[in-house]
Design a protein around this motif. Structure first.
Motif, mmCIF file in Angstrom:
data_model
loop_
_atom_site.group_PDB
_atom_site.id
_atom_site.type_symbol
_atom_site.label_atom_id
_atom_site.label_comp_id
_atom_site.label_asym_id
_atom_site.label_seq_id
_atom_site.Cartn_x
_atom_site.Cartn_y
_atom_site.Cartn_z
ATOM 1 N N PHE A 60 0.815 -1.222 0.000
ATOM 2 C CA PHE A 60 0.000 0.000 0.000
ATOM 3 C C PHE A 60 0.843 1.264 0.000
ATOM 4 C CE2 PHE A 60 -2.847 -3.200 1.767
ATOM 5 C CZ PHE A 60 -3.953 -3.011 0.973
ATOM 6 N N GLN A 61 2.078 1.153 -0.501
ATOM 7 C CA GLN A 61 2.992 2.293 -0.469
ATOM 8 C C GLN A 61 2.368 3.535 -1.102
ATOM 9 O OE1 GLN A 61 5.043 4.699 -2.942
ATOM 10 N NE2 GLN A 61 5.318 2.673 -3.779
ATOM 11 N N GLY A 62 1.682 3.330 -2.252
ATOM 12 C CA GLY A 62 1.069 4.470 -2.931
ATOM 13 C C GLY A 62 0.022 5.161 -2.072
ATOM 14 N N TYR A 63 -0.805 4.342 -1.420
ATOM 15 C CA TYR A 63 -1.835 4.889 -0.526
ATOM 16 C C TYR A 63 -1.205 5.711 0.575
ATOM 17 C CZ TYR A 63 -5.988 2.370 -2.123
ATOM 18 O OH TYR A 63 -7.062 1.933 -2.818
ATOM 19 N N LEU A 64 -0.058 5.189 1.106
ATOM 20 C CA LEU A 64 0.574 5.865 2.234
ATOM 21 C C LEU A 64 1.038 7.258 1.837
ATOM 22 C CD1 LEU A 64 2.604 3.045 3.957
ATOM 23 C CD2 LEU A 64 0.603 4.231 4.787
ATOM 24 N N VAL A 65 1.675 7.360 0.664
ATOM 25 C CA VAL A 65 2.166 8.671 0.234
ATOM 26 C C VAL A 65 0.990 9.615 0.049
ATOM 27 C CG1 VAL A 65 3.387 9.933 -1.553
ATOM 28 C CG2 VAL A 65 4.224 7.715 -0.831
ATOM 29 N N ARG A 66 -0.074 9.128 -0.601
ATOM 30 C CA ARG A 66 -1.224 9.999 -0.821
ATOM 31 C C ARG A 66 -1.898 10.374 0.496
ATOM 32 N NH1 ARG A 66 -4.765 6.901 -4.587
ATOM 33 N NH2 ARG A 66 -3.008 5.479 -4.764
ATOM 34 N N GLY A 67 -2.010 9.373 1.387
ATOM 35 C CA GLY A 67 -2.630 9.640 2.684
ATOM 36 C C GLY A 67 -1.842 10.674 3.465
ATOM 37 N N MET A 68 -0.511 10.544 3.407
ATOM 38 C CA MET A 68 0.369 11.496 4.070
ATOM 39 C C MET A 68 0.132 12.890 3.528
ATOM 40 S SD MET A 68 2.553 10.629 6.228
ATOM 41 C CE MET A 68 3.249 9.193 6.949
#
Lengths: 360, 652
Positions: free
Chosen positions: B637-645
């Protein structure tokens, strides 16, 4: 179907008074536009009509019914948003039918209704797509479809065209006008684009800093602006203004501006008597100031810029140190440095009181 | 229509004759945030009060009697040299780790923001150290730097760089900075992730404009990138400072405050006073000083950070309500336009021809740049992955091969024996088995149950409260409670443990999963609310308004429109909840005691406490099992994490 009446409606956010004592009666089936620069309170007024904001004072009446305290979904209205606000996780069909499903209508009724709306807006091929797969114009049509599918008593539109590019905007404008004629739904349309307002509306209500300035049919607002603000806001390019001294001469009104004097017919001077020291603001639209014709009233000056736009040419003229814009035939355009006369018909002159801005 | 000129120009109109409608207070957002607020008050507010009361008493552990002593505990600890030394060590540790973490995180983020083949993989891989539980990290690095069997000694001996093993952790200063290094290894990815999110929001045209103005890469970094990241950096600075002050797990696993007292930082001092020497009141006093320090820092942070945000908002929201004066024609225009062509230009000087400042030819610079990037990418990859792979490798070796002397990095024969041992323990009676190994499956199960419950509870409460806070920015009540929530986010968790321990004992919640779930809410709920608020801030409010017009009630609009649309934000927040819960150590260490509730980090720490050589293989196998779920989640979920951040943080 319903008429909409705003009675002394005000909306206050903290110390900011966004809408001040708005009084407008909108007839059943009428297309009314709230027009004004950004921050004039037109969107807040619309949100109050929609029930998304609660007025701080005054009332909103649909037909005979006071709806001021009702929630949006109890008012039978529909609203088209500037950013369309399509639900991104739903298909076009689900977006359009969401309101109907909220009312727990029968499935067959819903699909019939959606089909009718889709047909009206040419959305048939798009029904199973997601909003993210649509172009701006298509999204706009879906947003309109979502609004009209419920056959609302009042259709509200909050700058629905401003997210579209220029060509599409003009095309969609026509579509909206056609749709509203066909449906006959009472419509309140918010925009800052005076051209949109002129084209679409039965009546235009011009607002500024929360106050209603003037309401009337488009051409009336254009021809007889009620005050300086309306005069300057409506019409493109903007009206020329001159600070003039008024005097009586042979039963006519003489306006002296710099070293030049133009004489207006006596009708323009009806309320001249109450005016202090005879000062006023004279307004003439550039499109009424013609170079190279023989209209009775003239201003002389030196041309410093010529702007051809196709059908006509704008000329910017230095009249005693003031920049004045007029028009001329492209074939007979002067060149910068020429001394020319700009002439206008007496009926196209507007006089305003300098202190209050009121039309004389 | 006759109602044309209403003549309402200027402000001279009479006030509205109609009576004003009474302003109705909108309680809806408050009700939405109420459950979360109540829980935060129960799990953070009350324990803090309890802890304060505790620190003002002297407690007899045997008789359970409380004697009021006023400030005596504080007066006793404050002048002590130990206390001041611990304070100094904590400050040093914080400064070193924050600065090093910031520099390293910034470097990693800058590299990860460039384009090179395999960037997606590297972006995932850098998260591995951060996804690993600090306990596992401590076990791994403690073993790498082990004085007798460690891999570092093995490597140096194998390559012939040293003659005999070095006892790394036996020297106070070395041990202190090694813990700091490992801490940075563990925490830098979070900084990198936050900075990367900030970098991705940087408008590309700014750099293009900078290049046209002739600014080089370094100049552009300092003049464009760094100012853009300023709010983000401030946030990172404060968060990492407070995290460093609260750091505990690594000290527990690597040094236990020693050798001597060389690594006795504040948190360890509080822990050992309260839970090793059972001097609850003094421990509470020490931890309360820590709390006050953290809250002071938090206050500093909030006053530094919030006003700028407010000011920006105010500036952005300020609409010029005065329309252009129609009479203002600009008298200069006519004169200006009448002047001859080029008249103004003659007044400007023409720039001297551009001189290249670099001695290197452009081609050379490009080649060097590419080499530099490749080297940086390789370094980041090895830095992030090698220790993890070493852990996996150790878990596949026989215990006997792990304790060879002299140490070597050449692995012995590989086997899955350790995994069989911890996953299907043969029972305590079976020859070389150990109690600890039999507990591993329970530990994994407990960790999983607790993490899932914590995630579910916090997502529900956090998203609803986050939505309320995002939308009700005009209400003073909501702004105030949000401020209080953010302040509690800065409370050191260590300070809450003592009251939890005493209260749970009284309630019979010690050694239960329920107790852990309750305790973890104190760590996670403020974070979840903050992240979700950030996400909702980025959603157009017109979506819910459309739903209201379409016939939804306000609750329906949230359930049917807002929450489904916010799914990416929910996923990101959910991952954070899960990771924090799964990796948490000290609450679990103190609040559990048997396999019925012990989580996997506690089990691993148990191996460490036993120190039996035949358990080393199973310990590493258990460690790998403990890091697999978070690492897999972080990678997936790396992509989600960056966007969530991005949505959660940069908008303040």
């Amino acid at each position: 179907m319903a008429s909409v009446t705003l009675q002394q409606m005000s909306k206050q956010f903290g110390v900011v008074r966004a809408v001040n004592a708005l009084d407008i009666a909108i007839a059943d089936g009428e297309f009314l536009t709230l027009l004004g620069p950004s921050g004039c309170g037109k969107s807040t007024a619309l949100a109050c009509i929609a029930g998304l904001e609660r007025p701080s004072a005054g009332a909103i009446v649909f037909g005979e019914k006071d709806v001021t305290e009702l929630a949006p979904h109890e008012r039978n209205i529909a609203l088209v948003f500037q950013d369309f606000a399509l639900y991104p996780h739903m298909s076009v069909r689900e977006n359009i039918s969401f309101g109907l499903r909220q009312q727990r209508l029968d499935g067959a009724v819903i699909s019939k209704q959606v089909a009718a709306a889709a047909d009206m807006l040419d959305l048939g091929a798009l029904l199973d797509r997601r909003p993210s797969e649509l172009s701006g114009g298509q999204r706009q049509r879906v947003a309109v479809g979502r609004a009209v599918v419920r056959n609302p008593a009042v259709l509200l539109m909050d700058e629905p065209l401003s997210n579209l590019d220029a060509g599409l905007r003009i095309k969609t404008r026509t579509e909206i006008k056609r749709l509203q004629r066909e449906l006959g739904t009472t419509t309140v349309f918010v925009t800052h684009d005076q051209e949109e307002a002129m084209v679409l509306s039965d009546r235009v209500a011009v607002m500024r800093t929360g106050e209603l300035q003037q309401v009337g049919p488009p051409m009336e607002v254009y021809r007889r602006p009620a005050n300086l603000f309306v005069a300057g806001f409506i019409g493109s390019p903007a009206m020329n203004f001159f600070e003039v001294e008024l005097g009586r001469r042979d039963g006519r009104v003489a306006c002296t501006f710099g070293g030049q004097t133009v004489e207006l017919p006596a009708e323009a001077a009806s309320s001249l008597d109450g005016l202090n020291n005879g000062r006023a603001v004279l307004g003439v639209r550039p499109t009424d100031l013609l170079a190279g014709t023989s209209a009775p009233l003239r201003l002389h000056g030196e041309v410093f810029l010529v702007e051809p736009i196709g059908p006509v040419c704008y000329v910017d003229v230095d009249v005693d140190g003031h920049a004045v814009k007029g028009v001329c035939e492209p074939d007979h355009a002067p060149t910068p440095g020429d001394r020319i006369a700009l002439s206008f018909a007496p009926g196209r002159a507007h006089l305003f009181e300098p202190a209050t801005g009121r039309r004389l | 229509m006759a109602d044309t000129a209403l003549g309402k120009f200027g402000s001279g109109t009479a006030e509205a004759a109609v009576p004003a409608r009474r302003e109705r207070r909108d309680w809806f957002p408050f009700f939405l945030s109420l459950p979360a607020l109540l829980i935060v008050f129960l799990v953070i507010g009350l324990p803090l009060v309890y802890s304060l009361v505790l620190s003002l008493h002297r407690i007899n552990v045997l008789t359970q009697r409380w004697i009021y002593v006023g400030l005596q505990n504080y007066l006793q600890i404050l002048p002590q040299a130990d206390f001041l030394w611990a304070l100094g060590r904590t400050a040093t540790f914080a400064v070193v780790t924050v600065v090093a973490g910031l520099v390293l995180g910034m470097a990693m983020a800058l590299v990860l923001n460039m384009s090179f083949p395999g960037r997606g993989i590297l972006r995932s891989v850098v998260l591995i150290p951060w996804a690993m539980a600090p306990v596992t990290v401590g076990v791994l690095w403690g073993w790498i730097f082990d004085g007798t069997y460690g891999a570092m000694n093995g490597l140096l001996l194998d390559t012939g760089m040293i003659g005999k093993p070095i006892h790394w952790l036996a020297d106070g200063t070395t041990a202190f900075y090694l813990v700091a290094l490992v801490y940075v290894w563990n925490q830098a990815p979070l900084t990198a992730l936050l900075i990367l999110a900030g970098l991705q929001s940087l408008p590309e045209n700014l750099h293009k404009a900078g290049r046209i103005d002739g600014a080089g890469a370094i100049r552009r970094f300092f003049s464009i990138t760094l100012p853009w990241l300023r709010p983000m950096l401030l946030l990172i600075l404060i968060l990492t400072t407070i995290n460093s002050i609260m750091a505990f797990d690594l000290f527990w696993t690597m040094t236990k405050g020693g050798p001597g007292s060389a690594t006795t930082v504040f948190s360890w001092m509080g822990y050992s006073t309260a839970f090793l020497y059972l001097r609850f009141a003094e421990g509470a006093a020490i931890l309360y000083v820590l709390t006050v320090l953290c809250l002071l820092l938090a206050w500093l942070y909030l006053t530094l950070f919030f006003p700028t945000v407010e000011r920006q908002r105010a500036a952005a929201a300020r609409v010029d309500l005065t329309p252009p004066d129609p009479l203002d024609v600009g008298p200069g225009v006519a004169a200006r336009l009448g002047s001859p062509i080029g008249a103004v230009r003659t007044r400007l000087m023409s720039l001297p021809p551009f001189t290249r400042r670099s001695v290197l030819a452009p081609r050379m610079r490009r080649v060097l740049g590419r080499f530099g990037l490749a080297a940086a990418v390789a370094f980041i990859f090895v830095w992030s992955v090698a220790p993890f792979l070493w852990l996996v490798l150790m878990s596949l070796e026989r215990s006997a091969d792990l304790v060879r002397t002299p140490p070597t990095v050449i692995p012995g024969p590989l086997t899955f024996e350790n995994y069989r041992f911890v996953l299907f323990p043969p029972g305590v009676s079976g020859g070389q088995s150990s109690v600890e190994a039999t507990r591993v499956p329970f530990g994994v199960l407990n960790s999983f149950i607790v993490a899932v419950c914590v995630t579910a509870i916090n997502l529900v409460l956090g998203s609803i409260a986050g939505y309320a806070y995002s939308r009700a920015t005009r209400s003073r009540l909501m702004r105030g409670t949000l401020w209080a929530l953010m302040l509690t986010r800065m409370t050191p968790s260590l300070a809450l443990i003592l009251p939890f321990f005493l209260v749970f004992k009284w309630l019979g919640l010690i050694d239960t999963r329920t107790g852990l779930v309750i305790a973890y809410c104190s760590l996670i709920l403020p974070l979840a609310i903050w992240m979700m608020k950030g996400y909702f801030d980025g959603l157009p409010p017109n979506l819910e308004k459309a739903a209201l017009v379409d016939g939804c009630t306000r609750l329906q609009a949230i359930r049917k429109i807002v929450l489904p649309v916010a799914r990416p934000g929910l996923v990101a927040a959910g991952i954070f909840c899960f990771l924090v819960s799964w990796n948490e150590f000290i609450f679990a260490l103190i609040l559990t005691g048997t396999p019925s509730a012990q989580t996997i980090p506690v089990i691993i720490s148990g191996f460490l406490a036993q120190l039996r050589f035949y358990d080393y293989g199973p310990m590493f196998a258990a460690s790998v099992l403990a890091v697999i779920p978070p690492v897999v989640i972080a990678l997936a979920f790396q992509g989600y994490l960056v966007r969530g951040m991005l949505s959660g943080s940069i908008k303040g």
